[in-house]
Design a protein around this motif. Structure first.
Motif, PDB file in Angstrom:
ATOM      1  N   SER A   4      79.648 112.727  54.003  1.00 64.20           N
ATOM      2  CA  SER A   4      78.618 113.438  53.573  1.00 64.20           C
ATOM      3  C   SER A   4      78.620 114.857  53.689  1.00 64.20           C
ATOM      4  CB  SER A   4      77.433 113.143  54.652  1.00 64.20           C
ATOM      5  OG  SER A   4      77.835 113.715  56.112  1.00 64.20           O
ATOM      6  N   PRO A   5      77.945 115.552  52.546  1.00 64.49           N
ATOM      7  CA  PRO A   5      78.162 116.976  52.403  1.00 64.49           C
ATOM      8  C   PRO A   5      77.589 117.652  53.323  1.00 64.49           C
ATOM      9  CG  PRO A   5      76.407 116.170  50.902  1.00 64.49           C
ATOM     10  CD  PRO A   5      77.027 114.879  51.566  1.00 64.49           C
ATOM     11  N   VAL A   6      77.675 118.830  53.744  1.00 61.01           N
ATOM     12  CA  VAL A   6      77.334 119.818  54.859  1.00 61.01           C
ATOM     13  C   VAL A   6      75.915 120.259  54.276  1.00 61.01           C
ATOM     14  CG1 VAL A   6      77.462 122.035  55.940  1.00 61.01           C
ATOM     15  CG2 VAL A   6      79.519 120.634  55.378  1.00 61.01           C
ATOM     16  N   ALA A   7      74.987 120.039  55.055  1.00 67.91           N
ATOM     17  CA  ALA A   7      73.438 120.430  54.786  1.00 67.91           C
ATOM     18  C   ALA A   7      73.641 122.007  54.709  1.00 67.91           C
ATOM     19  CB  ALA A   7      72.808 119.913  55.910  1.00 67.91           C
ATOM     20  N   ARG A   8      73.102 122.599  53.631  1.00 65.19           N
ATOM     21  CA  ARG A   8      72.661 123.979  53.371  1.00 65.19           C
ATOM     22  C   ARG A   8      71.024 123.945  53.538  1.00 65.19           C
ATOM     23  NH1 ARG A   8      75.633 126.436  48.432  1.00 65.19           N
ATOM     24  NH2 ARG A   8      75.093 128.160  49.545  1.00 65.19           N
ATOM     25  N   PRO A   9      70.890 125.268  54.362  1.00 62.52           N
ATOM     26  CA  PRO A   9      69.502 125.595  54.187  1.00 62.52           C
ATOM     27  C   PRO A   9      68.946 125.962  52.944  1.00 62.52           C
ATOM     28  CG  PRO A   9      70.647 127.250  55.147  1.00 62.52           C
ATOM     29  CD  PRO A   9      71.661 126.391  54.751  1.00 62.52           C
ATOM     30  N   ALA A  10      67.589 125.511  52.711  1.00 59.50           N
ATOM     31  CA  ALA A  10      66.892 125.626  51.586  1.00 59.50           C
ATOM     32  C   ALA A  10      66.569 127.315  51.400  1.00 59.50           C
ATOM     33  CB  ALA A  10      65.741 124.821  51.380  1.00 59.50           C
ATOM     34  N   PRO A  11      66.830 127.901  50.634  1.00 61.09           N
ATOM     35  CA  PRO A  11      66.653 129.257  50.183  1.00 61.09           C
ATOM     36  C   PRO A  11      65.031 129.460  50.120  1.00 61.09           C
ATOM     37  CG  PRO A  11      67.635 128.578  48.040  1.00 61.09           C
ATOM     38  CD  PRO A  11      67.330 127.440  49.064  1.00 61.09           C
ATOM     39  N   SER A  12      64.670 130.681  50.804  1.00 63.39           N
ATOM     40  CA  SER A  12      63.339 130.931  50.766  1.00 63.39           C
ATOM     41  C   SER A  12      62.866 131.540  49.925  1.00 63.39           C
ATOM     42  CB  SER A  12      62.922 131.798  52.278  1.00 63.39           C
ATOM     43  OG  SER A  12      61.540 132.636  52.019  1.00 63.39           O
ATOM     44  N   LYS A  13      61.862 131.214  49.028  1.00 62.90           N
ATOM     45  CA  LYS A  13      61.580 131.733  47.723  1.00 62.90           C
ATOM     46  C   LYS A  13      60.444 133.038  48.070  1.00 62.90           C
ATOM     47  CE  LYS A  13      61.822 127.645  44.686  1.00 62.90           C
ATOM     48  NZ  LYS A  13      61.342 127.052  43.626  1.00 62.90           N
ATOM     49  N   HIS A  14      59.954 132.994  49.122  1.00 67.48           N
ATOM     50  CA  HIS A  14      59.159 134.050  49.597  1.00 67.48           C
ATOM     51  C   HIS A  14      60.005 135.225  50.024  1.00 67.48           C
ATOM     52  CE1 HIS A  14      55.548 131.603  49.593  1.00 67.48           C
ATOM     53  NE2 HIS A  14      56.004 130.667  50.302  1.00 67.48           N
ATOM     54  N   ARG A  15      61.071 135.061  50.570  1.00 64.82           N
ATOM     55  CA  ARG A  15      61.799 136.004  50.978  1.00 64.82           C
ATOM     56  C   ARG A  15      62.482 136.563  49.663  1.00 64.82           C
ATOM     57  NH1 ARG A  15      64.861 134.821  56.606  1.00 64.82           N
ATOM     58  NH2 ARG A  15      63.043 134.266  57.796  1.00 64.82           N
ATOM     59  N   LEU A  16      62.927 135.769  48.884  1.00 64.59           N
ATOM     60  CA  LEU A  16      63.689 136.468  47.699  1.00 64.59           C
ATOM     61  C   LEU A  16      62.509 137.251  46.738  1.00 64.59           C
ATOM     62  CD1 LEU A  16      65.831 136.198  45.452  1.00 64.59           C
ATOM     63  CD2 LEU A  16      65.264 134.002  44.822  1.00 64.59           C
ATOM     64  N   ALA A  17      61.279 136.576  46.560  1.00 63.80           N
ATOM     65  CA  ALA A  17      60.423 137.361  45.877  1.00 63.80           C
ATOM     66  C   ALA A  17      60.095 138.625  46.462  1.00 63.80           C
ATOM     67  CB  ALA A  17      58.994 136.469  45.623  1.00 63.80           C
ATOM     68  N   ALA A  18      59.901 138.695  47.827  1.00 67.18           N
ATOM     69  CA  ALA A  18      59.566 139.902  48.495  1.00 67.18           C
ATOM     70  C   ALA A  18      60.836 141.005  48.126  1.00 67.18           C
ATOM     71  CB  ALA A  18      59.445 139.699  50.066  1.00 67.18           C
ATOM     72  N   LEU A  19      61.864 140.401  48.242  1.00 69.00           N
ATOM     73  CA  LEU A  19      63.046 141.526  47.885  1.00 69.00           C
ATOM     74  C   LEU A  19      63.279 141.876  46.632  1.00 69.00           C
ATOM     75  CD1 LEU A  19      66.087 139.735  50.050  1.00 69.00           C
ATOM     76  CD2 LEU A  19      64.960 141.858  50.616  1.00 69.00           C
ATOM     77  N   MET A  20      63.142 140.964  45.508  1.00 72.13           N
ATOM     78  CA  MET A  20      62.721 141.377  44.315  1.00 72.13           C
ATOM     79  C   MET A  20      61.798 142.403  44.020  1.00 72.13           C
ATOM     80  SD  MET A  20      65.379 139.810  42.550  1.00 72.13           S
ATOM     81  CE  MET A  20      65.266 138.876  41.195  1.00 72.13           C
ATOM     82  N   LEU A  21      60.708 142.289  44.475  1.00 73.97           N
ATOM     83  CA  LEU A  21      59.538 143.083  44.012  1.00 73.97           C
ATOM     84  C   LEU A  21      60.074 144.558  44.761  1.00 73.97           C
ATOM     85  CD1 LEU A  21      56.675 143.510  43.140  1.00 73.97           C
ATOM     86  CD2 LEU A  21      55.956 143.001  45.662  1.00 73.97           C
ATOM     87  N   LEU A  22      60.469 144.526  46.175  1.00 73.13           N
ATOM     88  CA  LEU A  22      60.830 145.807  46.682  1.00 73.13           C
ATOM     89  C   LEU A  22      61.750 146.628  45.737  1.00 73.13           C
ATOM     90  CD1 LEU A  22      61.357 144.948  50.378  1.00 73.13           C
ATOM     91  CD2 LEU A  22      59.501 146.457  49.257  1.00 73.13           C
ATOM     92  N   TYR A  25      60.178 146.754  41.316  1.00 73.27           N
ATOM     93  CA  TYR A  25      59.055 147.816  41.174  1.00 73.27           C
ATOM     94  C   TYR A  25      59.411 149.443  40.818  1.00 73.27           C
ATOM     95  CZ  TYR A  25      54.821 150.589  41.738  1.00 73.27           C
ATOM     96  OH  TYR A  25      53.904 151.321  41.534  1.00 73.27           O
ATOM     97  N   PRO A  26      60.192 149.756  41.863  1.00 69.76           N
ATOM     98  CA  PRO A  26      60.701 151.024  41.445  1.00 69.76           C
ATOM     99  C   PRO A  26      61.823 151.293  40.290  1.00 69.76           C
ATOM    100  CG  PRO A  26      61.513 150.457  43.744  1.00 69.76           C
ATOM    101  CD  PRO A  26      60.670 149.439  43.260  1.00 69.76           C
ATOM    102  N   PHE A  27      62.484 150.167  40.066  1.00 63.00           N
ATOM    103  CA  PHE A  27      63.285 150.330  39.027  1.00 63.00           C
ATOM    104  C   PHE A  27      62.624 150.322  37.570  1.00 63.00           C
ATOM    105  CE2 PHE A  27      66.375 148.178  35.915  1.00 63.00           C
ATOM    106  CZ  PHE A  27      67.173 149.144  36.223  1.00 63.00           C
TER     107      PHE A  27
END
Length: 86
Positions: A4-22, A25-27
């Protein structure tokens, strides 16, 4: 012995969206400060035609890979890795 493959945590889309916005936006704001005087009098669609390829290529080839490299642990909801000091 399990195949069985090793279970990887699902990425947080909310965290990714917040980081991308941060980061994005200034860029975008900085690019607009440079672009606006150079395109004075242009219609908005023409300014967007210049801005969009710059932004998309910056995000795909620069911003997103850098965020994943340095903050992937945060996006994947994992503990911060220990820093290796040389």
């Amino acid at each position: 012995m399990s195949n069985s493959p090793v279970a990887r945590p699902a990425p947080s889309k909310h965290r990714l969206a917040a980081l991308m916005l941060l980061v994005i936006y200034p860029f975008v704001t900085a690019i607009l400060y440079v672009l606006m005087p150079l395109t004075e009098g242009w219609p908005i669609w023409a300014r967007t035609l210049v801005l969009a390829p710059v932004m998309v290529s910056s995000i795909v080839y620069g911003i997103a890979p850098t965020l994943h490299r340095h903050l992937g642990w945060f996006i994947l909801r994992q503990p911060r890795p220990a820093r290796i000091r040389a």
